[in-house]
Design an enzyme around this catalytic site. Structure first.
Site, PDB file in Angstrom:
ATOM      1  N   GLU A 373     -35.995  66.133 -38.429  1.00  0.00           N
ATOM      2  CA  GLU A 373     -37.380  65.861 -38.854  1.00  0.00           C
ATOM      3  C   GLU A 373     -38.379  66.951 -38.482  1.00  0.00           C
ATOM      4  O   GLU A 373     -39.546  66.661 -38.206  1.00  0.00           O
ATOM      5  CB  GLU A 373     -37.852  64.522 -38.284  1.00  0.00           C
ATOM      6  CG  GLU A 373     -37.081  63.335 -38.832  1.00  0.00           C
ATOM      7  CD  GLU A 373     -37.709  61.993 -38.490  1.00  0.00           C
ATOM      8  OE1 GLU A 373     -38.457  61.923 -37.513  1.00  0.00           O
ATOM      9  OE2 GLU A 373     -37.443  61.021 -39.220  1.00  0.00           O
ATOM     10  N   GLU A 444     -31.535  58.255 -42.344  1.00  0.00           N
ATOM     11  CA  GLU A 444     -32.178  57.214 -41.530  1.00  0.00           C
ATOM     12  C   GLU A 444     -32.995  56.297 -42.433  1.00  0.00           C
ATOM     13  O   GLU A 444     -33.530  56.741 -43.462  1.00  0.00           O
ATOM     14  CB  GLU A 444     -33.149  57.801 -40.492  1.00  0.00           C
ATOM     15  CG  GLU A 444     -32.487  58.448 -39.300  1.00  0.00           C
ATOM     16  CD  GLU A 444     -33.490  58.944 -38.265  1.00  0.00           C
ATOM     17  OE1 GLU A 444     -34.473  58.222 -38.014  1.00  0.00           O
ATOM     18  OE2 GLU A 444     -33.280  60.037 -37.724  1.00  0.00           O
TER      19      GLU A 444
END
Ligand code: GAL
Length: 782
Positions: A373, A444
């Site tokens: 991320e 995710e």
């Protein structure tokens, strides 16, 4: 997994001090405490602790006797030290290493004496901003200590540092990276074994004049599949002595725009992210617990892939994934933050260390080469990607981002998709997320979107389950999504900026001890082993306005036969709402069936009317639409019923108040056979159920651990979710309890960990409770 014959494990008998001074290098403070590795620099409470408490510098010392041979070299290996290590041998610095998730080793030949040697390790477990993942906030703890194993390897002057084995389509390539002190040639034999049986022997010559050499052969091997994960062992022998050994397997991996293919067969990837942390000891768990996690993911959760978020996991975990056929997304250490140039150089080095350690694991299907991320930074990510390709041109790379239209350097666009909020789409279509066509994997979802505790009320726990179903449903629906890996397997300790304020992120489909929440059934029910789980205790008082609207039954059976007090209510089939799932849940939304028709004196049409009104109230409350009101009115008038009498019908068929016994029976049917049964009924008996995962603890190169779960259950062995019964734990024999011995159950259950102490024998665990007396379980340490 790579090893020669000459390995001495150095895992027991370390002296440890939770402080560091330079003078300790020559004079280690006399402590009586001896520790074994894996070791945590401090044991933590379960929750509500200061996350700074593990962030300090500590010191370890170990005496070591070596029969030093003049024609050999000695390599000291560390599998994992968090986060910075300085290693001294006989008071001389032999090297240092930054990064807690990758292994390192030093050639200590010139520092070793024939006498007793002293290994000293300075371990800095502070969150150093020069070492990934640190530099900003991180949603997990990095803990501290020498938390993986240590060993000394005796090798020849020339030796194989790494072997990178590729086997597929009848071809075997053995790429060897050498350390050559005295370049020469050597005749060796390569042996391939299957289950300890030799199946092939090849003569060859190693040429140590080069840094590396690749040997290629044609060989027919069975392929490694998820159902039949055939493993081979490759040994290199010189004059009868094994100088190199590794496991490997033969299989092809292909990523296409329409998904992932193992041996040319598309596999819908479904899985969960896993943190390698445990209560109390953080990362310091030996192979038994690492392997148990892999087993839980495959067998208890029915996953076919795990993402080792956000760093390379223990080699034992990967070994088990190879053995049982569980795919792995392995990624470099990091979380959102990218540091300066030196930090980036280190990160590139971590990619190399990860790949050199893990190359031969057939279970790994992709390398994560971006900091989880983090923002786009092409210059940096070209380097991590190139490093991966330099050592492994075959496996795909991915890089986990959480924003759209990111620049794609890797082979697969891997994306954390948190779009789902419980009442909208499960996943974004890939074309809305990435700029160009590419293979696409969701890495995710859920997690912080819906934290769920095992002691939350039922509606909340069921909602978490529905969210996992909804996302998996969309992952199956979009043909251009290779699959989806949810956040996450188990609850985990975290920093103050995350979690529920008690230093736990309750994002797992299991609790921190790996005890399942309802959401785990979203995964398990998609596998083929017969399974049924009713996701409810059917207690109306636990619901808003006492309304249970429906009960989710997670199953892979064909349909469910549903009974109340032995009265057949109906056959219920997989829900069309989840049509894309291989095994949609069965939703039971009618608790009346034909009961009114059979037990009341209404005509069939009127019984239909009454049932319709009652079901409407059950699902939507008392405010009836005109149509239902009219139905009720007709019945009231026709049968001259009072409102009170009508209310009694509600109590009898919906509320079921005052019933002597109220037993719900669910039978899972496949091929017209009842394959599983579950009964939910009034509480009659309660007990403590104590289960041990591994009754035999077999010590390996170090101590091992057994997990024990304690569940407060009813007569059907359903967990009583709001119980916080207190227990006191005692152990006897060659075992030690990890963590506190006085505990309160959380959500009706708790886990315990006991470790062996380098002695054999029978260990006893005694669980005392005021209400249930003492329960004993025994373990054998071998
Ligand atoms: C993601 C992150 C994970 C975890 C998760 C919680 O953004 O990558 O490490 O923090 O959120 O849902």
């Amino acid at each position: 997994m790579n090893q020669s014959n000459h390995r001495t494990y150095i895992n027991h008998d370390w002296h440890y001090i939770n402080d560091y001074q330079d003078r300790y290098i020559s004079a280690f403070p006399k402590t009586n405490e001896k520790v074994s590795l894996p070791h945590t620099n401090i044991e933590l409470p379960l929750n509500y602790f200061d996350e700074k408490s593990y962030q300090f510098v500590s010191a370890y010392e170990r005496k070591l006797k070596v029969e030093k041979k003049t024609d050999k070299r000695y390599i000291l290996h560390f599998e994992g030290v968090m986060a910075y290590a300085e290693v001294y041998l006989n008071q001389t610095l032999v090297g240092s290493h930054k990064g807690g998730y990758t292994p390192f080793s030093f050639d200590v030949t010139k520092y070793l004496t024939k006498e007793e040697n002293t290994i000293f390790v300075k371990v800095d477990s502070t969150e150093r901003t020069d070492i990934p993942p640190h530099g900003f906030v991180v949603d997990y703890l990095t803990y501290g200590g020498i938390y993986r194993e240590v060993y000394l390897e005796e090798v020849d002057e020339n030796f194989i540092k790494h072997g990178l084995i590729d086997a597929r389509d009848g071809q075997l390539d053995v790429r060897l990276l050498f350390n050559a002190e005295k370049p020469s040639k050597e005749e060796v034999i390569i042996i391939i074994e299957q289950d300890g049986r030799e199946i092939k022997e090849i003569d060859c010559t190693l040429d140590y004049h080069q840094n590396e050499q690749t040997l290629s052969y044609n060989i027919d091997l069975q392929t490694w599949t998820l159902d039949n994960p055939v493993l081979y062992t490759l040994k290199i022998l010189r004059q009868g002595e094994t100088i190199y050994q590794t496991n490997f397997a033969s299989r092809t991996l292909t990523w296409k725009e329409d998904g992932f293919y193992l041996n040319n067969k598309r596999i819908q990837l479904k899985g969960l992210n896993r943190h390698q942390s445990y209560p109390y000891v953080g990362y310091a768990m030996p192979s038994s617990m690492q392997k148990l996690d892999a087993d839980i993911l495959k067998y208890e959760l029915g996953c076919n892939i795990v993402r080792s978020s956000h760093y390379p996991p223990s080699k034992h975990f990967l070994d088990r994934c190879d053995e049982i056929g569980l795919l792995v997304f392995n990624e470099l250490p990091g979380w959102q933050h990218i540091g300066d140039e030196d930090w980036q150089d280190l990160s590139v080095l971590h990619v190399k260390e990860m790949i050199l350690r893990d190359y031969n694991h057939p279970s790994i299907i992709i390398w994560g080469t971006r900091i989880n991320e983090s923002k786009d930074m092409d210059s940096f990510y070209q380097r991590t990607h190139d490093m991966a390709k330099q050592y492994d041109h075959y496996r795909a790379t991915g890089g986990v981002r959480n924003f759209k239209q990111s620049s794609l350097i890797e082979d697969v666009y891997t994306y954390n998709d948190f779009v789902h909020r419980g009442n909208n789409i499960g996943l974004e279509p890939p074309k809305k997320v990435r700029k160009q066509q590419s293979p696409y994997l969701v890495t995710e979802y859920n997690g912080h979107m819906y934290p769920t505790k095992s002691f939350d009320d039922e509606a909340h726990r069921v909602s978490q389950l529905k969210r996992h179903l909804a996302v998996q449903q969309d992952a199956h629906k979009h043909q251009d999504i290779a699959g989806a890996i949810g956040w996450c397997m188990a609850d985990y300790n975290t920093h103050k900026d995350f979690g529920s304020g008690d230093k736990i992120c309750y994002h797992g489909v299991m609790d921190i001890f790996r005890i399942p929440k309802y959401a785990s059934a979203a995964y398990r029910s998609q596998s083929e082993e017969p399974y049924m789980k009713v996701a409810s205790n059917i207690q109306i008082g636990d619901f808003e306005a006492s309304e249970i609207k429906d009960v989710y039954v997670l199953t892979n059976a064909e349909y469910i036969k549903f009974y109340i007090n032995d009265d057949f209510i109906g056959d219920f089939y997989p829900s069309e709402q989840y049509i894309h799932l291989p095994h949609p849940p069965v939703i039971i939304n009618d608790f009346i069936g034909h009961l009114i028709h059979e037990h009341e004196t209404f005509s069939t049409k009127d019984a239909d009317r009454v049932k319709s009104v009652l079901l409407h109230i059950m699902h939507h409350g008392m405010k009836l639409p005109l149509k239902e009101k009219l139905k009720m009115l007709i019945v009231l008038m026709k049968y001259k019923m009072s409102i009170d009498e009508a209310a009694k019908l509600y109590e009898k068929y919906v509320g079921k108040w005052g019933m002597e016994s109220l037993e719900y029976r669910f039978e899972a049917v496949k091929n017209e056979q009842v394959i599983l049964k579950e009964i939910i009924g009034p509480l009659k008996e309660t007990s403590l159920l104590v289960e041990v995962n591994n009754h035999i603890i077999k010590e390996t190169s170090t101590y091992e651990v057994a997990r024990v779960t304690i569940k407060h259950v009813d007569q059907y062995q359903h967990i009583l979710p709001y119980s916080s019964e207190v227990i006191h734990v005692e152990v006897e024999g060659p075992i030690q309890l990890i963590g506190p011995n006085l505990l309160a159950l959380r959500g009706g259950s708790i886990g315990l960990y006991v470790k062996s102490i380098h002695q054999k024998g029978t260990g006893t665990i005694k669980i005392h409770s005021q209400r249930y007396g003492t329960k004993e379980v025994q373990l054998e340490v071998k």
